[in-house]
Design a protein around this motif. Structure first.
Motif, PDB file in Angstrom:
ATOM      1  N   GLU A 274       0.839  -1.217   0.000  1.00  7.97           N
ATOM      2  CA  GLU A 274       0.000   0.000   0.000  1.00  7.97           C
ATOM      3  C   GLU A 274       0.862   1.251   0.000  1.00  7.97           C
ATOM      4  O   GLU A 274       0.555   2.235  -0.678  1.00  7.97           O
ATOM      5  N   THR A 275       1.930   1.203   0.758  1.00  7.92           N
ATOM      6  CA  THR A 275       2.845   2.359   0.798  1.00  7.92           C
ATOM      7  C   THR A 275       3.494   2.543  -0.567  1.00  7.92           C
ATOM      8  O   THR A 275       3.628   3.663  -1.067  1.00  7.92           O
ATOM      9  N   ARG A 276       3.870   1.438  -1.203  1.00  3.72           N
ATOM     10  CA  ARG A 276       4.471   1.533  -2.550  1.00  3.72           C
ATOM     11  C   ARG A 276       3.502   2.169  -3.532  1.00  3.72           C
ATOM     12  O   ARG A 276       3.859   3.031  -4.318  1.00  3.72           O
ATOM     13  N   ALA A 277       2.236   1.731  -3.443  1.00  5.68           N
ATOM     14  CA  ALA A 277       1.227   2.283  -4.363  1.00  5.68           C
ATOM     15  C   ALA A 277       1.020   3.770  -4.087  1.00  5.68           C
ATOM     16  O   ALA A 277       0.898   4.582  -5.020  1.00  5.68           O
ATOM     17  N   ALA A 278       0.986   4.144  -2.814  1.00  7.02           N
ATOM     18  CA  ALA A 278       0.782   5.558  -2.460  1.00  7.02           C
ATOM     19  C   ALA A 278       1.967   6.402  -2.948  1.00  7.02           C
ATOM     20  O   ALA A 278       1.787   7.513  -3.456  1.00  7.02           O
ATOM     21  N   ILE A 279       3.161   5.854  -2.823  1.00  6.75           N
ATOM     22  CA  ILE A 279       4.351   6.591  -3.286  1.00  6.75           C
ATOM     23  C   ILE A 279       4.307   6.738  -4.803  1.00  6.75           C
ATOM     24  O   ILE A 279       4.625   7.788  -5.351  1.00  6.75           O
ATOM     25  N   LYS A 280       3.885   5.695  -5.474  1.00  3.81           N
ATOM     26  CA  LYS A 280       3.784   5.755  -6.939  1.00  3.81           C
ATOM     27  C   LYS A 280       2.775   6.828  -7.362  1.00  3.81           C
ATOM     28  O   LYS A 280       2.996   7.566  -8.312  1.00  3.81           O
ATOM     29  N   ALA A 281       1.670   6.893  -6.624  1.00  2.00           N
ATOM     30  CA  ALA A 281       0.608   7.837  -6.980  1.00  2.00           C
ATOM     31  C   ALA A 281       0.981   9.281  -6.670  1.00  2.00           C
ATOM     32  O   ALA A 281       0.610  10.198  -7.386  1.00  2.00           O
ATOM     33  N   ARG A 282       1.714   9.479  -5.585  1.00  2.00           N
ATOM     34  CA  ARG A 282       1.906  10.851  -5.122  1.00  2.00           C
ATOM     35  C   ARG A 282       3.368  11.276  -5.038  1.00  2.00           C
ATOM     36  O   ARG A 282       3.677  12.336  -4.496  1.00  2.00           O
ATOM     37  N   GLY A 283       4.253  10.446  -5.580  1.00  2.00           N
ATOM     38  CA  GLY A 283       5.666  10.796  -5.432  1.00  2.00           C
ATOM     39  C   GLY A 283       6.540  10.300  -6.568  1.00  2.00           C
ATOM     40  O   GLY A 283       6.079   9.619  -7.483  1.00  2.00           O
ATOM     41  N   VAL A 284       7.793  10.680  -6.475  1.00  2.00           N
ATOM     42  CA  VAL A 284       8.825  10.148  -7.359  1.00  2.00           C
ATOM     43  C   VAL A 284       9.799   9.442  -6.418  1.00  2.00           C
ATOM     44  O   VAL A 284      10.334  10.060  -5.493  1.00  2.00           O
ATOM     45  N   SER A 285       9.975   8.134  -6.625  1.00  2.00           N
ATOM     46  CA  SER A 285      10.789   7.372  -5.673  1.00  2.00           C
ATOM     47  C   SER A 285      12.242   7.263  -6.141  1.00  2.00           C
ATOM     48  O   SER A 285      12.511   7.093  -7.329  1.00  2.00           O
ATOM     49  N   ILE A 286      13.134   7.362  -5.180  1.00  2.00           N
ATOM     50  CA  ILE A 286      14.566   7.236  -5.473  1.00  2.00           C
ATOM     51  C   ILE A 286      15.163   6.210  -4.519  1.00  2.00           C
ATOM     52  O   ILE A 286      15.115   6.393  -3.295  1.00  2.00           O
ATOM     53  N   TRP A 287      15.705   5.159  -5.091  1.00  2.00           N
ATOM     54  CA  TRP A 287      16.405   4.154  -4.267  1.00  2.00           C
ATOM     55  C   TRP A 287      17.864   4.578  -4.145  1.00  2.00           C
ATOM     56  O   TRP A 287      18.567   4.657  -5.158  1.00  2.00           O
ATOM     57  N   LEU A 288      18.271   4.847  -2.934  1.00  2.00           N
ATOM     58  CA  LEU A 288      19.685   5.084  -2.680  1.00  2.00           C
ATOM     59  C   LEU A 288      20.303   3.723  -2.415  1.00  2.00           C
ATOM     60  O   LEU A 288      20.090   3.118  -1.368  1.00  2.00           O
TER      61      LEU A 288
END
Ligand code: S3P
Length: 215
Positions: free
Chosen positions: A111-125
């Motif tokens: 759910e957190t992944r989906a929310a980040i996809k919907a409302r953010g740009v994710s960056i894996w360090l």
């Protein structure tokens, strides 16, 4: 600051950062990755460069609970912490644009992944084992590393989480170099992802012919 100027001239960089801010709209830049990857340190600096608010999800969870993460794990267990983490991050994502650093396990929740996809740009360090262990060895506030051998725990988490972290929009290697070098790489990767590096590249070429773009 010196490093920024060394890699792009100041005007180019300012233009790039302004374009990133504009392209984000209300989205958050969300940093993910293992403990010790540098999410908080890099995130804080990135927010400063972009003139955006920096939010640390772990601190927000602690504030909401009135307890430290170690206390939450000890008193209520990991499942309770994860549920609080999911709720807090969902709430925080409503508050973009911002730079949001998440705890290492947050992105593992679908759910957190989906929310980040919907409302953010994710960056894996993404950092290697040696760098992670060196960084986490400096502090002892992480309950997952307090039980057992930190190297074995970290290896296990790398294997379990790596494939999921790889779903991030952007992957940046977090090496054992000054944080500003990583922030610079993150800004360039963001600009490329958001389609706003054309201005920078054109500007840079016009200012200094033949200059190479930072990788
Ligand atoms: C965790 C990482 C920690 C914190 C908690 C659990 C994890 O955050 O959320 O101790 O599961 O990897 P950092 O990644 O900021 O250390």
């Amino acid at each position: 600051m010196t490093l920024r100027l060394a890699e792009h001239n100041k005007d180019d960089r300012e233009r790039q950062l302004a374009e990133i801010r504009q392209s984000l709209g209300g989205r958050s830049i969300v940093l993910i990755g293992l403990m010790g990857a540098g999410k908080t340190a890099v995130g804080r600096r990135l927010a400063n460069w972009l003139n955006l608010t920096f939010t640390d999800a772990d601190s927000e969870i602690e504030e909401a609970a009135g307890q430290t993460i170690t206390e939450i794990f000890a008193e209520h267990g990991e499942a309770y912490f994860r549920e609080g983490e999911r709720k807090v991050i969902a709430r925080l994502l409503e508050g973009g644009p911002q730079v949001l650093a998440t705890g290492g396990g947050a992105y593992m929740n679908p759910e957190t992944r989906a929310a980040i996809k919907a409302r953010g740009v994710s960056i894996w360090l993404k950092a290697d084992l040696r760098v992670l262990l060196k960084r986490v060895g400096r502090r002892d506030h992480r309950p997952l590393l307090a039980v057992g051998d930190p190297e074995a725990v970290m290896k296990k988490l790398m294997a379990e989480r790596g494939p999921i972290y790889a779903e991030a929009d952007i992957i940046v290697e977090s090496r054992d170099v000054p944080h500003d070098v990583i922030v610079s790489a993150v800004a360039d990767a963001l600009a490329a992802k958001l389609g706003c590096d054309a201005v920078l590249t054109r500007g840079a070429q016009a200012a200094k012919p033949g200059r190479k773009k930072v990788q």
